[in-house]
Write a protein that holds these residues in place. Sequence first.
Motif, PDB file in Angstrom:
ATOM      1  N   GLN A  40     -57.083 -45.922  24.890  1.00 21.96           N
ATOM      2  CA  GLN A  40     -55.922 -46.112  25.740  1.00 21.96           C
ATOM      3  C   GLN A  40     -54.813 -46.745  24.910  1.00 21.96           C
ATOM      4  OE1 GLN A  40     -56.875 -48.405  29.195  1.00 21.96           O
ATOM      5  NE2 GLN A  40     -55.276 -47.448  30.397  1.00 21.96           N
ATOM      6  N   THR A  41     -53.569 -46.285  25.139  1.00 21.53           N
ATOM      7  CA  THR A  41     -52.430 -46.834  24.416  1.00 21.53           C
ATOM      8  C   THR A  41     -51.215 -46.840  25.327  1.00 21.53           C
ATOM      9  OG1 THR A  41     -51.196 -46.744  22.339  1.00 21.53           O
ATOM     10  CG2 THR A  41     -51.648 -44.643  23.415  1.00 21.53           C
ATOM     11  N   THR A  42     -50.182 -47.511  24.924  1.00 21.04           N
ATOM     12  CA  THR A  42     -48.930 -47.550  25.683  1.00 21.04           C
ATOM     13  C   THR A  42     -47.849 -46.862  24.865  1.00 21.04           C
ATOM     14  OG1 THR A  42     -49.554 -49.663  26.673  1.00 21.04           O
ATOM     15  CG2 THR A  42     -47.222 -49.069  26.742  1.00 21.04           C
ATOM     16  N   LEU A  43     -47.125 -45.967  25.509  1.00 23.50           N
ATOM     17  CA  LEU A  43     -46.004 -45.278  24.863  1.00 23.50           C
ATOM     18  C   LEU A  43     -44.731 -45.600  25.613  1.00 23.50           C
ATOM     19  CD1 LEU A  43     -47.520 -41.701  24.438  1.00 23.50           C
ATOM     20  CD2 LEU A  43     -47.262 -43.428  22.665  1.00 23.50           C
ATOM     21  N   ARG A  44     -43.654 -45.750  24.879  1.00 25.64           N
ATOM     22  CA  ARG A  44     -42.349 -45.923  25.511  1.00 25.64           C
ATOM     23  C   ARG A  44     -41.590 -44.613  25.307  1.00 25.64           C
ATOM     24  NH1 ARG A  44     -42.443 -51.168  26.624  1.00 25.64           N
ATOM     25  NH2 ARG A  44     -43.158 -52.668  25.088  1.00 25.64           N
ATOM     26  N   LEU A  45     -41.266 -43.968  26.424  1.00 27.33           N
ATOM     27  CA  LEU A  45     -40.594 -42.672  26.380  1.00 27.33           C
ATOM     28  C   LEU A  45     -39.224 -42.771  27.021  1.00 27.33           C
ATOM     29  CD1 LEU A  45     -43.537 -40.377  27.557  1.00 27.33           C
ATOM     30  CD2 LEU A  45     -42.806 -40.791  25.211  1.00 27.33           C
ATOM     31  N   LYS A  76     -43.551 -34.793  32.628  1.00 24.51           N
ATOM     32  CA  LYS A  76     -44.367 -34.820  33.845  1.00 24.51           C
ATOM     33  C   LYS A  76     -44.219 -33.509  34.615  1.00 24.51           C
ATOM     34  CE  LYS A  76     -45.440 -38.229  36.301  1.00 24.51           C
ATOM     35  NZ  LYS A  76     -45.833 -39.407  37.017  1.00 24.51           N
ATOM     36  N   MET A  77     -42.995 -32.984  34.676  1.00 30.11           N
ATOM     37  CA  MET A  77     -42.766 -31.707  35.365  1.00 30.11           C
ATOM     38  C   MET A  77     -43.497 -30.568  34.660  1.00 30.11           C
ATOM     39  SD  MET A  77     -38.732 -32.113  36.430  1.00 30.11           S
ATOM     40  CE  MET A  77     -38.541 -30.368  36.691  1.00 30.11           C
ATOM     41  N   GLU A  78     -43.469 -30.559  33.327  1.00 30.46           N
ATOM     42  CA  GLU A  78     -44.160 -29.513  32.566  1.00 30.46           C
ATOM     43  C   GLU A  78     -45.665 -29.610  32.761  1.00 30.46           C
ATOM     44  OE1 GLU A  78     -44.913 -26.238  30.128  1.00 30.46           O
ATOM     45  OE2 GLU A  78     -43.125 -26.867  31.194  1.00 30.46           O
ATOM     46  N   ALA A  79     -46.200 -30.824  32.738  1.00 29.16           N
ATOM     47  CA  ALA A  79     -47.633 -31.014  32.953  1.00 29.16           C
ATOM     48  C   ALA A  79     -48.020 -30.517  34.343  1.00 29.16           C
ATOM     49  CB  ALA A  79     -48.005 -32.484  32.782  1.00 29.16           C
ATOM     50  N   GLY A 101     -50.488 -27.566  35.485  1.00 29.63           N
ATOM     51  CA  GLY A 101     -51.679 -28.014  36.198  1.00 29.63           C
ATOM     52  C   GLY A 101     -52.568 -28.925  35.365  1.00 29.63           C
ATOM     53  N   ILE A 102     -51.938 -29.705  34.469  1.00 33.79           N
ATOM     54  CA  ILE A 102     -52.685 -30.647  33.630  1.00 33.79           C
ATOM     55  C   ILE A 102     -52.057 -32.031  33.778  1.00 33.79           C
ATOM     56  CG2 ILE A 102     -53.434 -28.884  31.977  1.00 33.79           C
ATOM     57  CD1 ILE A 102     -51.210 -29.839  30.080  1.00 33.79           C
ATOM     58  N   THR A 103     -52.718 -33.027  33.240  1.00 37.64           N
ATOM     59  CA  THR A 103     -52.168 -34.383  33.303  1.00 37.64           C
ATOM     60  C   THR A 103     -51.152 -34.588  32.191  1.00 37.64           C
ATOM     61  OG1 THR A 103     -53.824 -35.332  31.821  1.00 37.64           O
ATOM     62  CG2 THR A 103     -54.375 -35.256  34.191  1.00 37.64           C
ATOM     63  N   LEU A 104     -50.338 -35.619  32.354  1.00 37.41           N
ATOM     64  CA  LEU A 104     -49.377 -35.972  31.307  1.00 37.41           C
ATOM     65  C   LEU A 104     -50.118 -36.323  30.016  1.00 37.41           C
ATOM     66  CD1 LEU A 104     -46.491 -36.500  30.398  1.00 37.41           C
ATOM     67  CD2 LEU A 104     -46.677 -38.812  31.346  1.00 37.41           C
ATOM     68  N   THR A 105     -51.250 -36.998  30.143  1.00 38.60           N
ATOM     69  CA  THR A 105     -52.058 -37.337  28.971  1.00 38.60           C
ATOM     70  C   THR A 105     -52.481 -36.078  28.225  1.00 38.60           C
ATOM     71  OG1 THR A 105     -52.867 -39.369  29.983  1.00 38.60           O
ATOM     72  CG2 THR A 105     -54.209 -38.436  28.206  1.00 38.60           C
ATOM     73  N   GLN A 106     -52.932 -35.063  28.969  1.00 41.82           N
ATOM     74  CA  GLN A 106     -53.356 -33.812  28.328  1.00 41.82           C
ATOM     75  C   GLN A 106     -52.188 -33.131  27.623  1.00 41.82           C
ATOM     76  OE1 GLN A 106     -55.078 -32.299  31.995  1.00 41.82           O
ATOM     77  NE2 GLN A 106     -57.064 -32.077  30.981  1.00 41.82           N
ATOM     78  N   LEU A 107     -51.009 -33.170  28.253  1.00 36.01           N
ATOM     79  CA  LEU A 107     -49.824 -32.558  27.640  1.00 36.01           C
ATOM     80  C   LEU A 107     -49.462 -33.271  26.344  1.00 36.01           C
ATOM     81  CD1 LEU A 107     -47.502 -30.439  27.996  1.00 36.01           C
ATOM     82  CD2 LEU A 107     -46.173 -32.324  28.978  1.00 36.01           C
TER      83      LEU A 107
END
Length: 92
Positions: free
Chosen positions: A2-7, A16-19, A23-29
């Motif tokens: 687990q990590t923290t990203l600043r976007l 988030k819209m693309e994920a 049909g995948i999670t933001l993490t997967q994207l």
Amino acid sequence: MQTTLRLDDDLHRRAKMEAARRGITLTQLVEEGLRAQLEASAAGSRPPVVLPTFDSGLSFNFTAQEIKAMMNDDSEQLARLGLTPEAASPKK
């Protein structure tokens, strides 16, 4: 892990819209994007560029010698092979 990203806010919203669209999670994207970037870097090249192709419907039957003369822009050789506009036009 687990990590923290600043976007950037806009980037986060678009990701988030693309994920969701896929049909995948933001993490997967994010993982998919990182893998693609790392693989491209490891390979030392960019992904291939796909160029459009067009078919004129015509076929050409050039010999290797004719193609070489055209590639080299060898006007003398092209004339000998009859591949110049002057050679193609009927003589009077």
